[in-house]
Design an enzyme around this catalytic site. Structure first.
Site, PDB file in Angstrom:
ATOM      1  N   TYR A  56       0.837  -1.214   0.000  1.00  0.00           N
ATOM      2  CA  TYR A  56       0.000   0.000   0.000  1.00  0.00           C
ATOM      3  C   TYR A  56       0.867   1.257   0.000  1.00  0.00           C
ATOM      4  O   TYR A  56       0.591   2.231  -0.705  1.00  0.00           O
ATOM      5  CB  TYR A  56      -0.919  -0.024   1.232  1.00  0.00           C
ATOM      6  CG  TYR A  56      -1.661   1.269   1.426  1.00  0.00           C
ATOM      7  CD1 TYR A  56      -2.799   1.556   0.677  1.00  0.00           C
ATOM      8  CD2 TYR A  56      -1.210   2.226   2.339  1.00  0.00           C
ATOM      9  CE1 TYR A  56      -3.473   2.760   0.831  1.00  0.00           C
ATOM     10  CE2 TYR A  56      -1.875   3.427   2.495  1.00  0.00           C
ATOM     11  CZ  TYR A  56      -2.999   3.693   1.745  1.00  0.00           C
ATOM     12  OH  TYR A  56      -3.651   4.885   1.893  1.00  0.00           O
ATOM     13  N   PRO A 110       0.653  14.848   3.060  1.00  0.00           N
ATOM     14  CA  PRO A 110      -0.284  14.047   3.838  1.00  0.00           C
ATOM     15  C   PRO A 110      -0.280  12.595   3.369  1.00  0.00           C
ATOM     16  O   PRO A 110      -0.342  12.330   2.171  1.00  0.00           O
ATOM     17  CB  PRO A 110      -1.635  14.695   3.533  1.00  0.00           C
ATOM     18  CG  PRO A 110      -1.454  15.342   2.204  1.00  0.00           C
ATOM     19  CD  PRO A 110      -0.035  15.792   2.159  1.00  0.00           C
ATOM     20  N   ALA A 112      -2.044   8.737   4.365  1.00  0.00           N
ATOM     21  CA  ALA A 112      -3.075   8.072   5.168  1.00  0.00           C
ATOM     22  C   ALA A 112      -2.475   6.942   5.999  1.00  0.00           C
ATOM     23  O   ALA A 112      -1.436   6.389   5.654  1.00  0.00           O
ATOM     24  CB  ALA A 112      -4.128   7.502   4.224  1.00  0.00           C
ATOM     25  N   TYR A 164     -10.608  15.418   2.162  1.00  0.00           N
ATOM     26  CA  TYR A 164     -11.048  14.743   0.944  1.00  0.00           C
ATOM     27  C   TYR A 164     -12.413  15.255   0.548  1.00  0.00           C
ATOM     28  O   TYR A 164     -13.098  15.917   1.331  1.00  0.00           O
ATOM     29  CB  TYR A 164     -11.098  13.229   1.172  1.00  0.00           C
ATOM     30  CG  TYR A 164      -9.768  12.575   0.950  1.00  0.00           C
ATOM     31  CD1 TYR A 164      -9.106  12.723  -0.259  1.00  0.00           C
ATOM     32  CD2 TYR A 164      -9.163  11.806   1.935  1.00  0.00           C
ATOM     33  CE1 TYR A 164      -7.874  12.128  -0.481  1.00  0.00           C
ATOM     34  CE2 TYR A 164      -7.936  11.198   1.719  1.00  0.00           C
ATOM     35  CZ  TYR A 164      -7.299  11.365   0.508  1.00  0.00           C
ATOM     36  OH  TYR A 164      -6.088  10.788   0.283  1.00  0.00           O
ATOM     37  N   HIS A 306      -0.679  12.817  -7.096  1.00  0.00           N
ATOM     38  CA  HIS A 306      -0.910  11.888  -5.977  1.00  0.00           C
ATOM     39  C   HIS A 306       0.144  10.773  -5.984  1.00  0.00           C
ATOM     40  O   HIS A 306      -0.128   9.621  -5.644  1.00  0.00           O
ATOM     41  CB  HIS A 306      -2.318  11.281  -6.080  1.00  0.00           C
ATOM     42  CG  HIS A 306      -2.957  11.025  -4.744  1.00  0.00           C
ATOM     43  ND1 HIS A 306      -3.971  11.801  -4.237  1.00  0.00           N
ATOM     44  CD2 HIS A 306      -2.742  10.083  -3.795  1.00  0.00           C
ATOM     45  CE1 HIS A 306      -4.347  11.331  -3.058  1.00  0.00           C
ATOM     46  NE2 HIS A 306      -3.607  10.288  -2.760  1.00  0.00           N
TER      47      HIS A 306
HETATM   48  C1  LIG Z   1       1.091   5.786   1.522  1.00  0.00           C
HETATM   49  C2  LIG Z   1       0.561   7.063   0.948  1.00  0.00           C
HETATM   50  C3  LIG Z   1      -0.605   7.596   1.451  1.00  0.00           C
HETATM   51  C4  LIG Z   1      -1.113   8.803   0.948  1.00  0.00           C
HETATM   52  N1  LIG Z   1      -2.225   9.332   1.524  1.00  0.00           N
HETATM   53  C5  LIG Z   1      -2.667  10.537   1.101  1.00  0.00           C
HETATM   54  C6  LIG Z   1      -3.746  11.165   1.763  1.00  0.00           C
HETATM   55  O1  LIG Z   1      -4.318  10.643   2.721  1.00  0.00           O
HETATM   56  N2  LIG Z   1      -4.154  12.370   1.285  1.00  0.00           N
HETATM   57  C7  LIG Z   1      -3.561  12.992   0.221  1.00  0.00           C
HETATM   58  O2  LIG Z   1      -3.972  14.078  -0.160  1.00  0.00           O
HETATM   59  N3  LIG Z   1      -2.513  12.419  -0.394  1.00  0.00           N
HETATM   60  C8  LIG Z   1      -2.051  11.223   0.013  1.00  0.00           C
HETATM   61  N4  LIG Z   1      -0.965  10.663  -0.588  1.00  0.00           N
HETATM   62  C9  LIG Z   1      -0.305  11.373  -1.698  1.00  0.00           C
HETATM   63  C10 LIG Z   1       0.783  12.274  -1.162  1.00  0.00           C
HETATM   64  O3  LIG Z   1       0.255  13.304  -0.352  1.00  0.00           O
HETATM   65  C11 LIG Z   1       1.590  12.936  -2.309  1.00  0.00           C
HETATM   66  O4  LIG Z   1       0.713  13.601  -3.174  1.00  0.00           O
HETATM   67  C12 LIG Z   1       2.406  11.931  -3.082  1.00  0.00           C
HETATM   68  O5  LIG Z   1       3.231  11.183  -2.206  1.00  0.00           O
HETATM   69  C13 LIG Z   1       3.280  12.560  -4.170  1.00  0.00           C
HETATM   70  O6  LIG Z   1       3.881  13.752  -3.792  1.00  0.00           O
HETATM   71  P1  LIG Z   1       3.595  15.111  -4.611  1.00  0.00           P
HETATM   72  O7  LIG Z   1       2.162  15.408  -4.481  1.00  0.00           O
HETATM   73  O8  LIG Z   1       4.491  16.114  -3.957  1.00  0.00           O
HETATM   74  O9  LIG Z   1       4.005  14.846  -6.041  1.00  0.00           O
HETATM   75  C14 LIG Z   1      -0.441   9.461  -0.107  1.00  0.00           C
HETATM   76  C15 LIG Z   1       0.750   8.930  -0.604  1.00  0.00           C
HETATM   77  C16 LIG Z   1       1.253   7.747  -0.090  1.00  0.00           C
HETATM   78  C17 LIG Z   1       2.549   7.208  -0.632  1.00  0.00           C
END
Ligand SMILES: Cc1cc2nc3c(=O)[nH]c(=O)nc-3n(C[C@H](O)[C@H](O)[C@H](O)COP(=O)(O)O)c2cc1C
Length: 317
Positions: A56, A110, A112, A164, A306
């Site tokens: 995950y 952020p 999760a 969200y 993301h």
């Molecule tokens: C394990 C994991 C959980 C994540 N959970 C969330 C989350 O809860 N909310 C969110 O907005 N983005 C979440 N992300 C995305 C990250 O916030 C982020 O967008 C991503 O790691 C890429 O970085 P960047 O947006 O700077 O390119 C998650 C990423 C990972 C690897």
């Protein structure tokens, strides 16, 4: 459902920590101390964390093309630096993010469910942010509560809360009020998560929250004894910002029922009107959407795909 946690076995197992931890050689920093770069840290996680949880953490959507391209993009950067600038370390990297003073120009985004990966979860990230003077960002689907975070990071510490696109406006309002109460000055609305990314590794690993007690998952747990001991000797991880009346076995259903693909710019405008501090829109990939976001009332544009976890791409346009 009967599980070691519903039976309260973790309370008993905790008492055995002084015996079991040395026997399992659980020393949090042992491998990490030897890590020389992020790739090494990733290997530390892979060797410690249950396969389903590591999958995950590490995976992307569909064929993971975007995930790979995200990483490769860094190796394509060329630095044409000035030399002999007379700079003396330590350099002052302090700046402002969302109008807040921070010591370094980046922060942990952020994520999760941090307690899935380590029992300290979000609290460990909050402590690290404080140590380095960086902004802290809490996810809507965190496994630690806002109150726990605010006990580590004082009221005026730079804090960002990520929301969200939930369907239930009362729930959103309630979460925003909690964020204000706990000293989160800024808000980020993630807009690229109105559906679940098709993470094929999660499907292969039968990833679930909470974990299912199938033979395969138990076998995988046996292969990661340090993680499993921490999991069994601590309270079960659960989404801390979700209403108390939602039982652990229906958490996934709850999230699925709240994801709202019909969330529109109108809903985003409503959300902006509910928050009087800085507000970012996270997940923008196009200039026209960036302009629209400013019109809707956002004060920052967070360019992001993301981490390639949501919509994958197979073509270069
Ligand atoms: C394990 C994991 C959980 C994540 N959970 C969330 C989350 O809860 N909310 C969110 O907005 N983005 C979440 N992300 C995305 C990250 O916030 C982020 O967008 C991503 O790691 C890429 O970085 P960047 O947006 O700077 O390119 C998650 C990423 C990972 C690897």
């Amino acid at each position: 459902m009967l599980t070691p946690h519903t039976l309260g076995i973790h309370k008993f197992l905790r008492l055995l920590n002084p015996l079991v931890r040395p026997a399992l050689n659980i020393k949090p920093n042992r491998r990490l101390k030897k890590a020389v770069n992020i790739a090494d840290v990733r290997l530390c996680a892979e060797s410690r964390v249950h396969k389903m949880c590591f999958g995950y953490l590490d995976s992307g959507g569909d064929d993971e093309v975007t995930l790979r391209r995200n990483k490769d993009a860094y190796s394509q950067l060329e630095m044409h630096f000035h030399v002999l600038s007379g700079l003396e370390p330590p350099l002052d990297l302090s700046t402002k993010i969302f109008g807040q003073d921070v010591k370094i120009p980046f922060f942990a985004c952020p994520t999760a469910g941090n307690r899935m990966f380590h029992t300290e979860g979000e609290l460990a990230v909050a402590k690290a942010s404080k140590e380095h003077g960086s902004l802290y960002c809490l996810s809507s689907i965190s496994t630690s509560s806002m109150k726990e975070i605010s006990e580590i990071l004082p009221q005026d510490y730079p804090k960002l809360f990520q929301v969200y696109v939930w369907k239930d406006r009362a729930l959103l309002r309630d979460i925003l009020a909690q964020a204000k109460e706990n000293g989160f000055q800024s808000l980020a609305l993630t807009v690229d998560f109105s559906w679940y990314g098709n993470r094929e590794r999660d499907i292969r690993n039968n990833f679930t929250i909470p974990p299912a007690y199938t033979l395969n998952q138990i076998w995988e747990a046996c292969k990661r004894p340090a993680w499993t001991w921490d999991f069994l000797s601590n309270p079960a991880y659960t989404y801390a910002l979700i209403r108390n009346d939602v039982h652990a076995d229906s958490l996934a259903n709850f999230i699925n029922s709240q994801l709202y693909p019909a969330f529109s710019w109108k809903d985003a405008e409503w959300l902006c009107s509910e928050w009087d501090g800085p507000k970012a829109i996270k997940g923008i990939c196009r200039p026209d959407d960036a302009k629209r976001a400013l019109d809707a009332g956002f004060t920052s544009i967070w360019v992001s795909n993301h981490g390639g976890r949501q919509l994958d791409t197979r073509y270069t346009l």
